[in-house]
Scaffold this active site. Structure first.
Site, PDB file in Angstrom:
ATOM      1  N   GLU A 207       0.743  -1.081  -0.064  1.00  0.00           N
ATOM      2  CA  GLU A 207      -0.155   0.098   0.165  1.00  0.00           C
ATOM      3  C   GLU A 207       0.899   1.274  -0.121  1.00  0.00           C
ATOM      4  O   GLU A 207       0.301   2.289   0.337  1.00  0.00           O
ATOM      5  CB  GLU A 207      -0.747   0.077   1.143  1.00  0.00           C
ATOM      6  CG  GLU A 207      -1.888  -1.052   1.108  1.00  0.00           C
ATOM      7  CD  GLU A 207      -3.105  -0.974   2.114  1.00  0.00           C
ATOM      8  OE1 GLU A 207      -2.887  -0.111   3.167  1.00  0.00           O
ATOM      9  OE2 GLU A 207      -3.848  -1.793   2.321  1.00  0.00           O
ATOM     10  N   LYS A 339     -15.555  -1.915   2.163  1.00  0.00           N
ATOM     11  CA  LYS A 339     -14.686  -2.249   0.978  1.00  0.00           C
ATOM     12  C   LYS A 339     -15.841  -2.855   0.168  1.00  0.00           C
ATOM     13  O   LYS A 339     -16.326  -3.962   0.120  1.00  0.00           O
ATOM     14  CB  LYS A 339     -13.746  -3.213   1.591  1.00  0.00           C
ATOM     15  CG  LYS A 339     -12.675  -2.892   2.265  1.00  0.00           C
ATOM     16  CD  LYS A 339     -11.977  -4.156   2.612  1.00  0.00           C
ATOM     17  CE  LYS A 339     -10.318  -3.632   3.186  1.00  0.00           C
ATOM     18  NZ  LYS A 339      -9.717  -4.845   3.989  1.00  0.00           N
TER      19      LYS A 339
HETATM   20  P1  PGA Z   1      -6.463  -6.044   1.909  1.00  0.00           P
HETATM   21  O1  PGA Z   1      -5.919  -5.090   3.251  1.00  0.00           O
HETATM   22  O2  PGA Z   1      -6.753  -5.213   0.867  1.00  0.00           O
HETATM   23  O3  PGA Z   1      -5.170  -7.010   1.678  1.00  0.00           O
HETATM   24  O4  PGA Z   1      -7.606  -6.951   2.566  1.00  0.00           O
HETATM   25  C1  PGA Z   1      -6.565  -3.849   3.638  1.00  0.00           C
HETATM   26  C2  PGA Z   1      -7.029  -4.167   5.079  1.00  0.00           C
HETATM   27  O5  PGA Z   1      -6.862  -5.196   5.550  1.00  0.00           O
HETATM   28  O6  PGA Z   1      -7.618  -3.223   5.553  1.00  0.00           O
HETATM   29 ZN    ZN Z   2      -8.126  -4.301   7.464  1.00  0.00          ZN
END
Ligand code: PGA
Ligand code: ZN
Length: 435
Positions: A207, A339
């Protein structure tokens, strides 16, 4: 004349890790065309909607998404053609019906989400209004406080240490632009602090945060604290710390394995450790402090810390309305990470955001570790009124697409910044557990 879906076209593109993902272009009856690109996680929760991958190991190690692309062409496009483009709920419902599984594993959440977002964006374009305004409907649009990844561990950084994400969170700044400037200077300061400690950070993690080797997980908190001061901010007053433990990913056989420290913890030990950190460091938010199905321990963690800080469920809730409902009922967590691709449609994403608000939970709109240059998330965060966004670090353009889009929205002068206590920290209304 009513605006309908005319055609959908999908293609396989690459995400920020070089893995295939789905892009969808939607064409409406008035000729408007607009597209959306779907993100992809690495530390994915067991309860997420299914990301359809081809499994053909001769292409991208099995990660191709040609089947998901074909599903858009052969199944979703003919079924949605002629439907009202601005009835997002009906479009999403129809796709859920066509899929017919609880986790969207038949057509793939990646193909469905691509369509869901592409059509919404095309409608906004057709109407000549910004996407955030179209998405907001009656919600109170607000520019979110950025929770910015600074130090990465876990699956995002080759398991250098276990805790996945140490973030800087700007407090009490009056604009989003100032908030971004503050966290960018903390990000820069971390490099200097790491070098002073003899730790040269080579490259960045998934990230965009630093992914150094450190002697312990707690050292990351010391580095954060030092860097906030080094950047000229008062820790806890101007810049605070948020932690994504992502505990599901070092949980095995009922124990939390801190391999990098040679320690094996019970749920109770981990709760004590997190409570100790929350008392000692200016931490305002802890995400996935426990594994995704460790519900009884989550209730204990929430009881202990939920009145003081934000306790977020990511893998725990998986942006799933049913799981969030259970959390509200069992008084587990006080915030939900949102998400879109964990659930797979825009309508269900808003269902989670709206239910969280109604129940007095906070919501944090989040990117995935695998992203694209699509900036849809910025408009979603503004539209949701959630007041917090988590995109990753301020390096890497798939992250900056969103940070910069937020700058652009702020510059437009129509939306205020959320940097008030109303949007940060534990929710104002924290229900007490019944005695
Ligand atoms: P991921 O990580 O997109 O790899 O799931 C982001 C998070 O855990 O917040
Ligand atoms: Zn997370």
């Amino acid at each position: 004349m009513s605006l309908t879906v005319q055609n959908l076209h999908a293609l396989e593109i690459l995400d920020s890790r070089g893995n295939p993902t789905v892009m969808v272009r939607a064409e409406l009856s008035d000729g408007t065309i607009s597209g959306a690109k779907v993100p992809s996680g690495a530390s994915t929760g067991a309860h997420e909607a299914h990301e359809l991958r081809d499994g053909d190991r001769t292409r991208y190690g099995g990660k191709g998404v040609r089947q998901a692309v074909e599903n858009v062409h052969n199944i979703l496009a003919p079924a949605l053609r002629g439907m009202s483009a601005d009835d997002q709920f009906a479009l999403d419902r129809r796709m859920i019906e066509l899929d017919g599984t609880p986790d969207k594993s038949h057509l793939g959440a990646n193909s469905i989400l691509g369509v869901s977002c592409a059509v919404a964006r095309a409608v906004a374009r057709s109407r000549g209004i910004p996407l955030w305004r179209y998405l907001a409907g009656g919600r109170p649009a607000v520019l979110p406080v950025p929770m910015v990844n600074i130090l990465s561990g876990g699956l995002h950084a080759g398991r250098n240490f276990e805790i996945q994400d140490f973030q800087a969170l700007p407090l009490r700044l009056s604009t989003y632009a100032e908030a971004l400037e503050a966290v960018a200077s903390v990000h820069r300061a971390v490099r200097a602090v790491l070098e002073k400690r003899g730790c040269i950070p080579n490259g960045v993690a998934d990230e965009g945060g630093w992914g150094p080797r450190l002697p312990s997980n707690q050292t990351a908190l010391d580095v954060m604290l030092e860097a906030i001061g080094y950047a000229g901010y008062r820790p806890g007053e101007q810049v605070a710390i948020a932690v994504d433990v992502a505990a599901s990913h070092f949980y095995s056989n009922g124990r939390y394995e801190l391999h990098s420290e040679g320690r094996s913890l019970t749920s109770g030990d981990l709760i004590s450790l997190l409570a100790e950190w929350a008392a000692r460091y200016p931490i305002v938010s802890i995400e996935d402090g426990l594994a995704e199905d460790d519900w009884p321990a989550w209730a204990v963690l929430t009881e202990k810390l939920g009145g003081k800080i934000q306790v977020i469920g990511d893998d725990l809730f998986a942006t799933n309305p049913g799981r969030l409902e259970r959390g509200i009922r069992e008084r587990v967590a006080n915030a939900v990470l949102v998400k879109m691709n964990q659930i797979g449609t825009l309508s269900e994403t808003f269902q989670v955001i709206d239910r969280a608000r109604e129940a007095g939970f906070r919501a944090v709109i989040s990117a995935r570790s695998g992203e694209t240059e699509d900036d849809f998330l910025a408009d979603l965060a503004v539209a949701s009124g959630a007041g917090q966004i988590k995109i990753g670090s301020i390096t890497r353009s798939e992250r900056l697409a969103k940070y910069n889009r937020l700058l652009e929205i702020e510059n437009g002068g129509e939306v205020a910044y959320a940097g008030s206590p109303k949007h940060i920290g534990p929710p104002a209304k924290v229900d007490k557990r019944p005695d």
